[in-house]
Design an enzyme around this catalytic site. Structure first.
Site, PDB file in Angstrom:
ATOM      1  N   MET A  98      11.849  -8.225  16.208  1.00 40.46           N
ATOM      2  CA  MET A  98      11.623  -7.033  15.278  1.00 40.46           C
ATOM      3  C   MET A  98      12.959  -6.550  14.685  1.00 40.46           C
ATOM      4  O   MET A  98      13.617  -5.268  14.867  1.00 40.46           O
ATOM      5  CB  MET A  98      10.862  -5.966  15.909  1.00 40.46           C
ATOM      6  CG  MET A  98       9.607  -6.670  16.825  1.00 40.46           C
ATOM      7  SD  MET A  98       8.842  -5.211  17.624  1.00 40.46           S
ATOM      8  CE  MET A  98       7.739  -4.202  16.019  1.00 40.46           C
ATOM      9  N   HIS A 137      45.110 -14.106   8.285  1.00 37.97           N
ATOM     10  CA  HIS A 137      45.679 -13.408   8.857  1.00 37.97           C
ATOM     11  C   HIS A 137      46.732 -12.325   8.219  1.00 37.97           C
ATOM     12  O   HIS A 137      46.790 -13.110   7.108  1.00 37.97           O
ATOM     13  CB  HIS A 137      47.149 -14.013   9.892  1.00 37.97           C
ATOM     14  CG  HIS A 137      47.717 -13.647  11.006  1.00 37.97           C
ATOM     15  ND1 HIS A 137      47.191 -12.056  11.799  1.00 37.97           N
ATOM     16  CD2 HIS A 137      48.488 -12.680  11.277  1.00 37.97           C
ATOM     17  CE1 HIS A 137      48.400 -12.025  12.822  1.00 37.97           C
ATOM     18  NE2 HIS A 137      49.285 -12.293  11.684  1.00 37.97           N
ATOM     19  N   GLY A 156       4.261  -5.643   9.111  1.00 41.47           N
ATOM     20  CA  GLY A 156       5.181  -4.011   9.755  1.00 41.47           C
ATOM     21  C   GLY A 156       5.324  -3.832  11.159  1.00 41.47           C
ATOM     22  O   GLY A 156       4.368  -3.878  11.704  1.00 41.47           O
ATOM     23  N   GLY A 183       1.121  -1.091  -0.168  1.00 44.58           N
ATOM     24  CA  GLY A 183       0.071  -0.185   0.136  1.00 44.58           C
ATOM     25  C   GLY A 183       1.039   1.076   0.376  1.00 44.58           C
ATOM     26  O   GLY A 183      -0.030   2.220   0.034  1.00 44.58           O
TER      27      GLY A 183
END
Lengths: 585, 465
Positions: A402, A532, A218, A106
């Site tokens: 979350m 390394h 969300g 949306g």
């Protein structure tokens, strides 16, 4: 566009674990769809009519996916409501599994992470890190560098963040389009079992049916009562990321990840910061030892002060020549303590699920504080505690963890289940990171949590630590501040948690999170070789420092190469060769 | 002068400090002399770093009632830099914990009492109660007076209303670092808030640490940015001698010169006193191995004497009043190549000689590497200058601005001494000469102070407490 799409499809097909069986079929399918994609936006009907053809090809090959094959008259095998990182991850995996997939959005593709969260904040933090370095004369001098003067152009910094967001957004959109995910524009509402309506205001609404639905809507910034947001002087992370101003003095309400990252940005750009934290400690979510060190490194030496154990009961934006007023009350007694006068206030008190208007009432689902209740498989539970068939909820909307990548992982887990393979995501293997300078990262349990678990389940834990001061690469960078900490079971060597504060901690954590995900134990991973000199040797040190209780030693397998180690390696190789990882965030 | 401009404020803070002094300062000191017999010792909050002004107790490794041996860690203290185990200097029993875990205490404040034996535990606990009424009522000593005393004249703060106490985070940090009382600073920021610049002005430092502060000997700095010098000498510039070489003053030398000239405006007088130092020398031999120098012993002795003679620790700042200082901060003149600095041992009365010695070493190192912070060289309330090591038998010192007295110490050398019964003996004798501001310190004051000082030096057992 054609060529990139083709490349990514074939690459992902090769990379996918069980790809061999469907690969030949899927590749031509993907290519053909891509050929049509160029015109498709102008011609939606064509898209719909073409898609089943593609699916048919895919399905014919993926004969083992019996459950999926008979679409049973549904428009889609999977409809995802919300095109954030969670929805995107689910969609990509669904296509890989041969599911006909649509995603409803949306607002803008990418959701919070890409548009108003992780992504633009990383752009600001990249600037803050460099500012910090250039400003640190001592640091520069010790490297033998001379910098005459430093400064920044606020608008240019803001543009960098904005440009990054648009770039990632278009990457995300393209990756879905290229794979043939239908992107439907509008607000999605569940109108009944396996039925979704979507539409934009002013346009006719459409209804589609789907065998499975994933809710991935969300969250939005949570603003406590009594706080008046004007978007100019009192605002949330949504506004702050636009960096429309850099106030001289800003109060940040909440000292979690978001607050901490913004304090890093603002202090680097010259602001002074006051934290307001309701709990008695700053950075309450972190391992206490890490939080303490973080306070020494990230708070105390900077232009930051703080009030803990207080609520901001009322915040009034600046107006009529008055500054922003913040009324603080004691978190326990609720007595008025102090009124702060600052130039701006950032509300970073957490995030609230965005689940209104989803039509959950139509299917007898009641949210809890806005969160959609789910079980460990992300299946939505109705008001009576029963699983709602074919309906899943992932990401911030279910509130389990979350984080953008947690949402994506949950989405992939759901698609696995839809495809007929049971899958439960181990949330303790999901890493988290805070991108301050230096960074903080963690996976698994904190030390107190681990001790509690150990007490309850009757085992012993051990903790080993190492300092970045002992790492060659960190010293070469003159960035010796930091520690890494490993918590593990003293008897079995199971890794329970790893916490890192130091240079590039966010990138270092994955060796530990992969080990947890794959069940690799310290006594096995300690034989893995690290190049390394690299920062990764910090973790190498950690694993090598871990000692098991002596009685475990005799029955450890001596000569054979440790199995889980090979798993780690193949997993890492898979990760490196998979292009969709880059597109996610 | 900020403190005088707003008398209500300084009045406000002085009793507060005085109370603290009463609790942790003078009377316990007297009591502590008695304690020599009672054998109850205080464990102090140590100075773990040069910037540490207060410490937080992370945890007590020894609990009340535990017997500890010298060198045992008893407490973990969190400074501004790190957590450190702190060891006890004495054997004994932890009788009372004055600051519990989680609490904070300023450097030098007692945090626990150590009794030598079981019998003394009760005594110590009684004392703990007495003590806890004092310092605990004083949450965070604001260092107001010390700061105000040092503050150079900020622009006319007389009529300005006190701020609402709103200060920015950095301003608060700086205030703590430089011991500036925020309440006494007039905010010039938006909405009258106190900004970092206000604090820097009040502390007498310039925003960019490149410029030397005017009043006391400044830290060495590039000469480029020296402020327009205040009237130098009497203005008379003598013509150069032919064949000579002219070397301009460095910043530090310019500041020394300025201060010396300024001192001419103060009416000073001098009083000398000789004292035997055999016992002090013997003590010095004992503690030398622990890094304690003669200078440190003399500083401690002077600090102890000053607590009993507050007038000598005072200063005259406006020609109209006494400014009594609650802290005893002793500056010690140090010769540097091409200059002179007076690093300050703050709260010298409250720290024991080992801590003082440790602090002194840090200060010296910083002075030599030119890294002293302003509060480390300009917070002195009294100065000590020792030329004994050169064999000088007596000299007199020039009084630095803003202080009431300076002590000049000569060498201690074997001298034939006749006692009151007419017996001759050979004793080491040292000559001490104090220069003082006669506006506030009179002859008898100085004489009494010197007498006390001599007593301490001649019977130096009290120094090691």
């Amino acid at each position: 566009m054609q060529s990139t799409a083709a490349a990514s499809v074939s690459a992902s097909a090769i990379a996918s674990g069980g790809g061999a069986r469907s690969e030949p079929a899927r590749r031509p399918g993907g290519l053909r769809v891509c050929g049509l994609r160029g015109e498709s936006p102008a011609c939606p009907s064509l898209r719909i009519s073409q898609a089943p053809a593609r699916l048919a090809v895919a399905r014919a090959a993926a004969a083992t996916n019996g459950a999926v094959a008979g679409s049973g008259g549904f428009d889609y095998d999977l409809v995802i409501i919300g095109a954030g990182v969670g929805g995107h991850g689910a969609a990509l995996h669904a296509v890989e599994e041969g599911l006909k997939t649509a995603i409803i959005e949306g607002d803008v593709v990418g959701g919070t992470c890409v548009n108003r969260g992780c992504v633009p904040s990383k752009a600001l933090l990249a600037v803050s890190g460099r500012m910090r370095e250039l400003h640190d004369e001592h640091h520069m001098k010790s490297l033998g560098l001379q910098v005459s003067s430093t400064g920044y152009d606020r608008q240019a910094v803001a543009d960098h963040a904005n440009n990054l967001a648009s770039k990632i957004r278009s990457n995300l959109t393209n990756s879905m389009k290229a794979l043939g995910v239908d992107i439907l524009t509008g607000v999605g509402t569940i109108v009944g079992k396996q039925k979704v309506r979507y539409g934009k205001v002013g346009f006719p609404e459409k209804e589609i049916t789907a065998r499975n639905i994933i809710i991935a809507t969300g969250s939005t910034p949570f603003v406590p009562k009594g706080i008046e947001i004007d978007g100019k002087t009192v605002f949330t992370s949504d506004h702050a990321l636009k960096l429309e101003s850099v106030p001289d003095w800003i109060a940040i309400v909440g000292s979690g990840y978001i607050g901490l990252e913004f304090s890093d940005v603002y202090t680097a750009l010259g602001s002074e910061v006051t934290f307001v934290e309701a709990l008695d400690q700053l950075m309450p979510g972190f391992d206490p030892e890490i939080a303490k060190l973080a306070q020494r490194v990230l708070i105390n030496p900077r232009k930051i002060d703080y009030h803990t154990g207080v609520f901001a009961s009322k915040i009034t934006p600046a107006k009529d020549g008055k500054p922003v007023l913040i009324e603080l009350i004691d978190a326990k007694t609720k007595e008025h303590k102090e009124t702060l006068e600052v130039d701006a206030a950032l509300i970073a008190t957490g995030r609230a699920p965005f689940t209104k208007g989803l039509g959950l009432e139509n299917i007898n689902v009641v949210t809890q504080r806005g969160f959609v209740p789910v079980d460990e498989r992300m299946r939505v539970m109705d008001a009576d505690g029963n699983v709602v068939p074919n309906l899943y909820c992932i990401g911030d909307a279910n509130g389990k963890l979350m984080l953008a990548h947690a949402a994506s992982a949950q989405g992939i887990s759901v698609v696995e289940q839809i495809s007929g393979r049971d899958h439960i995501l181990n949330h303790l293997s999901i890493p988290a990171a805070c991108f301050t300078h230096p960074e903080i990262s963690m996976v698994g349990l904190t030390e107190p949590q681990a001790r509690e678990k150990a007490d309850k389940e009757g085992f012993e834990i051990s903790v080993v630590k190492t300092s970045f001061k002992a790492n060659t690469k960190a010293l070469a960078e003159n960035e010796g501040d930091g520690i890494a900490k490993l918590i593990y079971r003293s008897d079995t060597g199971e890794i329970l948690g790893v916490h890192i504060l130091g240079l590039h901690a966010a990138d270092l954590i994955h060796e530990a999170s992969n080990a947890i995900a794959l069940g690799t134990r310290v006594q096995d991973i300690k034989f893995a070789v690290h190049a390394h000199p690299t920062l990764s040797e910090v973790l190498d040190e950690l694993f090598k420092a871990a000692k098991l209780q002596p009685r475990e030693v005799p029955d450890s397998k001596p000569s054979q190469p440790p199995q889980p180690l090979l798993k780690v390696l193949s997993f890492i190789t898979a990760l490196l060769s998979s292009p969709k990882r880059d597109q996610q965030r | 002068m900020a403190s005088l401009a707003s008398p209500s404020l300084s009045l406000h803070t002085v009793p507060g400090r005085a109370r603290l002094a009463a609790a942790a300062g003078a009377p316990p000191r007297r009591r502590r002399v008695a304690v020599v017999r009672a054998k109850v010792r205080e464990i102090f909050m140590p100075a773990l770093s040069s910037t540490m002004t207060e410490g937080k107790i992370v945890s007590w490794t020894a609990a009340e009632g535990d017997r500890v041996a010298k060198g045992d860690p008893v407490v973990v203290v969190e400074s501004d830099k790190a957590d450190m185990d702190v060891e006890t200097f004495h054997d004994g029993i932890v009788a009372a914990v004055l600051v519990p875990a989680g609490g904070t205490a300023p450097v030098g404040a007692p945090i626990a009492l150590l009794a030598e034996s079981e019998e003394e535990v009760a005594l110590a606990q009684a004392r703990a109660q007495a003590l806890s009424q004092g310092p605990s009522r004083e949450p965070h000593p604001p260092h107001a007076v010390a700061a105000a005393a040092r503050a150079p004249p900020p622009p006319a703060p007389v009529a300005a209303p006190a701020t609402k106490g709103i200060a920015t985070p950095y301003a608060k940090k700086l205030a703590k670092q430089h011991r500036v009382d925020i309440a006494a600073v007039v905010g010039t920021g938006p909405h009258g808030r106190v900004t970092a610049a206000d604090i820097q002005a009040a502390a007498g430092i310039n925003p960019k640490p490149k410029v030397a502060p005017p009043p006391p000997p400044p830290p060495p700095a590039p000469p480029a940015a020296v402020r327009p010098a205040p009237p130098m000498a009497s203005g008379a510039v003598l013509p150069p001698l032919p064949g000579g070489r002219v070397v301009p003053f460095t910043t530090m030398q310019a500041a020394v010169s300025r201060n010396m000239v300024e001192s001419l405006s103060v009416p000073t007088f001098r009083v000398g006193y000789s004292m035997t130092t055999d016992k002090l020398d013997a003590l010095y031999e004992k503690v030398k191995s622990k890094g304690v120098t003669k200078t440190v012993l003399l500083v401690k002795a002077a600090a102890m004497a000053l607590t009993q003679h507050p007038a000598v620790n005072a200063s005259c700042r406006d020609g109209k009043s006494f400014s009594y200082n609650t802290n005893v901060n002793i500056g010690v003149a140090v010769a540097l190549e091409g200059g002179l600095l007076t690093p300050v041992l703050e709260d010298a009365d409250k720290l024991d000689i080992y801590l003082l010695a440790q602090k002194w070493r840090v200060l010296l190192k910083k002075a030599r590497t030119k890294q002293l912070q302003p509060n480390e060289y300009n917070s002195g309330t009294f100065t000590l200058s020792n030329l004994g090591m050169f064999g000088v038998d007596r000299f007199d010192a020039i009084l630095p601005a803003g202080q009431g007295a300076i002590m000049a110490v000569g060498t201690s050398k074997p001298t034939v001494v006749a006692d009151k019964d007419g017996f001759f003996s050979i004793k080491s004798e040292m000559l001490v000469n104090v220069t003082a501001d006669h506006r506030i310190i009179y002859g008898a004051d100085l004489a009494a102070f010197l007498q006390t000082f001599a007593k301490i030096v001649e019977d130096p057992e009290g120094l090691t407490l």
